[in-house]
Design a protein around this motif. Structure first.
Motif, PDB file in Angstrom:
ATOM      1  N   LEU A  91       0.888  -1.087   0.042  1.00 50.38           N
ATOM      2  CA  LEU A  91      -0.114   0.080   0.104  1.00 50.38           C
ATOM      3  C   LEU A  91       0.721   1.114  -0.069  1.00 50.38           C
ATOM      4  O   LEU A  91       0.687   2.338  -0.676  1.00 50.38           O
ATOM      5  CB  LEU A  91      -0.863   0.084   1.202  1.00 50.38           C
ATOM      6  CG  LEU A  91      -1.807   1.081   1.197  1.00 50.38           C
ATOM      7  CD1 LEU A  91      -2.859   1.065   0.212  1.00 50.38           C
ATOM      8  CD2 LEU A  91      -2.584   1.075   2.580  1.00 50.38           C
ATOM      9  N   VAL A  92       1.920   1.344   0.825  1.00 54.77           N
ATOM     10  CA  VAL A  92       2.719   2.448   0.914  1.00 54.77           C
ATOM     11  C   VAL A  92       3.672   2.629  -0.531  1.00 54.77           C
ATOM     12  O   VAL A  92       3.699   3.528  -0.955  1.00 54.77           O
ATOM     13  CB  VAL A  92       3.927   2.291   2.067  1.00 54.77           C
ATOM     14  CG1 VAL A  92       4.950   3.291   1.814  1.00 54.77           C
ATOM     15  CG2 VAL A  92       3.197   2.279   3.259  1.00 54.77           C
ATOM     16  N   LYS A  93       3.948   1.285  -1.369  1.00 53.65           N
ATOM     17  CA  LYS A  93       4.605   1.286  -2.433  1.00 53.65           C
ATOM     18  C   LYS A  93       3.544   2.112  -3.322  1.00 53.65           C
ATOM     19  O   LYS A  93       4.344   2.661  -4.444  1.00 53.65           O
ATOM     20  CB  LYS A  93       5.075   0.315  -2.781  1.00 53.65           C
ATOM     21  CG  LYS A  93       6.437  -0.313  -2.111  1.00 53.65           C
ATOM     22  CD  LYS A  93       6.798  -1.563  -2.458  1.00 53.65           C
ATOM     23  CE  LYS A  93       8.194  -2.103  -2.095  1.00 53.65           C
ATOM     24  NZ  LYS A  93       8.354  -3.228  -2.490  1.00 53.65           N
ATOM     25  N   THR A  94       2.583   1.613  -3.497  1.00 53.48           N
ATOM     26  CA  THR A  94       1.357   1.892  -4.481  1.00 53.48           C
ATOM     27  C   THR A  94       0.613   3.169  -4.184  1.00 53.48           C
ATOM     28  O   THR A  94      -0.497   3.420  -4.607  1.00 53.48           O
ATOM     29  CB  THR A  94       0.800   0.615  -5.162  1.00 53.48           C
ATOM     30  OG1 THR A  94       0.018   0.208  -3.988  1.00 53.48           O
ATOM     31  CG2 THR A  94       1.697   0.075  -5.647  1.00 53.48           C
ATOM     32  N   ALA A  95       0.810   3.756  -3.035  1.00 49.15           N
ATOM     33  CA  ALA A  95       0.006   4.844  -2.358  1.00 49.15           C
ATOM     34  C   ALA A  95      -0.220   6.027  -3.704  1.00 49.15           C
ATOM     35  O   ALA A  95      -1.443   6.639  -3.738  1.00 49.15           O
ATOM     36  CB  ALA A  95       0.452   5.243  -1.271  1.00 49.15           C
ATOM     37  N   SER A  96       0.993   6.326  -4.234  1.00 50.63           N
ATOM     38  CA  SER A  96       0.737   7.453  -5.132  1.00 50.63           C
ATOM     39  C   SER A  96       0.654   7.040  -6.569  1.00 50.63           C
ATOM     40  O   SER A  96       0.727   7.569  -7.788  1.00 50.63           O
ATOM     41  CB  SER A  96       2.114   8.010  -5.221  1.00 50.63           C
ATOM     42  OG  SER A  96       3.268   7.260  -5.370  1.00 50.63           O
ATOM     43  N   GLU A  97       0.144   5.764  -6.747  1.00 52.19           N
ATOM     44  CA  GLU A  97      -0.190   5.309  -8.162  1.00 52.19           C
ATOM     45  C   GLU A  97      -1.193   5.964  -9.007  1.00 52.19           C
ATOM     46  O   GLU A  97      -0.952   6.405  -9.931  1.00 52.19           O
ATOM     47  CB  GLU A  97      -0.745   3.708  -8.114  1.00 52.19           C
ATOM     48  CG  GLU A  97      -1.139   2.970  -9.423  1.00 52.19           C
ATOM     49  CD  GLU A  97      -1.412   1.817  -9.243  1.00 52.19           C
ATOM     50  OE1 GLU A  97      -1.981   1.184 -10.038  1.00 52.19           O
ATOM     51  OE2 GLU A  97      -1.143   1.019  -8.267  1.00 52.19           O
ATOM     52  N   GLU A  98      -2.349   6.290  -8.064  1.00 47.33           N
ATOM     53  CA  GLU A  98      -3.248   7.352  -9.032  1.00 47.33           C
ATOM     54  C   GLU A  98      -2.913   8.396  -9.283  1.00 47.33           C
ATOM     55  O   GLU A  98      -2.924   8.844 -10.766  1.00 47.33           O
ATOM     56  CB  GLU A  98      -4.511   7.270  -8.136  1.00 47.33           C
ATOM     57  CG  GLU A  98      -5.667   7.897  -8.941  1.00 47.33           C
ATOM     58  CD  GLU A  98      -6.865   8.076  -8.107  1.00 47.33           C
ATOM     59  OE1 GLU A  98      -7.662   8.740  -8.145  1.00 47.33           O
ATOM     60  OE2 GLU A  98      -6.721   7.534  -6.792  1.00 47.33           O
ATOM     61  N   VAL A  99      -1.992   9.247  -8.507  1.00 53.11           N
ATOM     62  CA  VAL A  99      -1.574  10.714  -8.888  1.00 53.11           C
ATOM     63  C   VAL A  99      -0.621  10.432 -10.114  1.00 53.11           C
ATOM     64  O   VAL A  99      -0.412  11.165 -11.015  1.00 53.11           O
ATOM     65  CB  VAL A  99      -0.744  11.199  -7.868  1.00 53.11           C
ATOM     66  CG1 VAL A  99      -0.241  12.389  -8.074  1.00 53.11           C
ATOM     67  CG2 VAL A  99      -1.834  11.294  -6.634  1.00 53.11           C
ATOM     68  N   ILE A 100       0.363   9.180  -9.960  1.00 54.48           N
ATOM     69  CA  ILE A 100       1.585   9.135 -11.121  1.00 54.48           C
ATOM     70  C   ILE A 100       1.123   8.812 -12.351  1.00 54.48           C
ATOM     71  O   ILE A 100       1.190   9.223 -13.379  1.00 54.48           O
ATOM     72  CB  ILE A 100       2.493   8.305 -10.645  1.00 54.48           C
ATOM     73  CG1 ILE A 100       3.218   8.720  -9.378  1.00 54.48           C
ATOM     74  CG2 ILE A 100       3.421   7.777 -11.711  1.00 54.48           C
ATOM     75  CD1 ILE A 100       4.306   7.880  -8.750  1.00 54.48           C
ATOM     76  N   SER A 101      -0.272   8.120 -12.304  1.00 55.25           N
ATOM     77  CA  SER A 101      -0.766   7.624 -13.467  1.00 55.25           C
ATOM     78  C   SER A 101      -1.498   8.768 -14.074  1.00 55.25           C
ATOM     79  O   SER A 101      -1.410   8.810 -15.392  1.00 55.25           O
ATOM     80  CB  SER A 101      -2.066   6.613 -13.233  1.00 55.25           C
ATOM     81  OG  SER A 101      -1.530   5.420 -12.586  1.00 55.25           O
ATOM     82  N   ASP A 102      -2.050   9.665 -13.460  1.00 56.47           N
ATOM     83  CA  ASP A 102      -2.532  11.009 -14.039  1.00 56.47           C
ATOM     84  C   ASP A 102      -1.572  11.825 -14.599  1.00 56.47           C
ATOM     85  O   ASP A 102      -1.679  12.779 -15.457  1.00 56.47           O
ATOM     86  CB  ASP A 102      -3.161  11.738 -13.013  1.00 56.47           C
ATOM     87  CG  ASP A 102      -4.562  11.293 -12.642  1.00 56.47           C
ATOM     88  OD1 ASP A 102      -5.093  10.485 -13.343  1.00 56.47           O
ATOM     89  OD2 ASP A 102      -5.059  11.269 -11.413  1.00 56.47           O
ATOM     90  N   LEU A 103      -0.227  11.870 -14.126  1.00 55.22           N
ATOM     91  CA  LEU A 103       0.807  12.510 -14.452  1.00 55.22           C
ATOM     92  C   LEU A 103       1.567  11.962 -15.715  1.00 55.22           C
ATOM     93  O   LEU A 103       2.377  12.753 -16.376  1.00 55.22           O
ATOM     94  CB  LEU A 103       2.069  12.844 -13.466  1.00 55.22           C
ATOM     95  CG  LEU A 103       1.471  13.750 -12.253  1.00 55.22           C
ATOM     96  CD1 LEU A 103       2.522  13.613 -11.372  1.00 55.22           C
ATOM     97  CD2 LEU A 103       1.253  14.996 -12.612  1.00 55.22           C
TER      98      LEU A 103
END
Length: 203
Positions: A91-103
């Motif tokens: 969860l910590v590793k992929t917590a920013s997945e949504e934001v990075i996907s949008d970038l």
């Protein structure tokens, strides 16, 4: 009168004889009774010992069952703890997945703009500034775990990371069944695919 006395004497004699016979038989009966009592005592002691052994065995069984339950419970708890720790780490590793996907589309725009600058010889200062901004943006995302896939033409098609959008005649025999062109780059976030590479396959 004399006859009655004789009869009485005979009766007494018979009674004494019967008692003597009974006395002679009694030792054997007493011996049998004594043996019977000894056997009963031995049987009672053996039964008591068996009952005591049975209680001990019951305690051993109960102890074994309790130990087995404890080991199972401990094993289940350890599995739960490890699974929970693994889920938290993921969860910590992929917590920013949504934001990075949008970038990622912004990253695509940077790469397209950079290619457009390659054909222009003027505005070298603007080109250099643009490259610095792009490199900083890439480095920031890379520090968060983002990694671009190997998208060079000629690599083997891998359905785990590639999405084939079309097939074209292979310009070379070596490119048959392989990636001929990359339409959109794919990315990994901490080794997890967050965008499949859209590729063209040679046939």
């Amino acid at each position: 009168m004399a006859k009655e006395e004789l009869d009485e004497k005979d009766l007494n004699k018979e009674a004494e004889t019967a008692e003597d016979i009974k006395d002679e038989q009694n030792p054997e009966e007493e011996t049998q009774d004594n043996r019977s009592e000894e056997e009963k005592t031995a049987e009672a002691e053996a039964q008591a010992k068996d009952e005591e052994l049975s209680d001990f065995e019951k305690l051993e069984i109960e102890l074994a069952e309790s130990k087995d339950k404890f080991l199972r419970l401990y094993s289940e708890f350890e599995n739960f703890r490890r699974r929970n720790a693994k889920e938290r780490l993921e969860l910590v590793k992929t917590a920013s997945e949504e934001v990075i996907s949008d970038l990622l589309p912004v990253m695509d725009d940077f790469e397209r703009a950079e290619k457009s600058f390659e054909d222009q010889s003027e505005n070298d200062g603007l080109k250099e500034g643009f490259s610095l901004i792009k490199n900083k943006f890439e480095k920031t995302l890379s520090n968060k775990g983002l990694k671009a896939m190997d998208n060079e033409p000629g690599i083997e098609f891998d359905p785990e990371i590639h999405e084939a959008i079309t097939k074209i005649p292979a310009p070379d025999e070596k490119l048959k069944g392989k990636v001929v062109d990359v339409v959109e780059k794919g990315y990994l976030l901490n080794d997890k695919v967050i965008r499949f590479a859209k590729v063209v396959i040679g046939e």
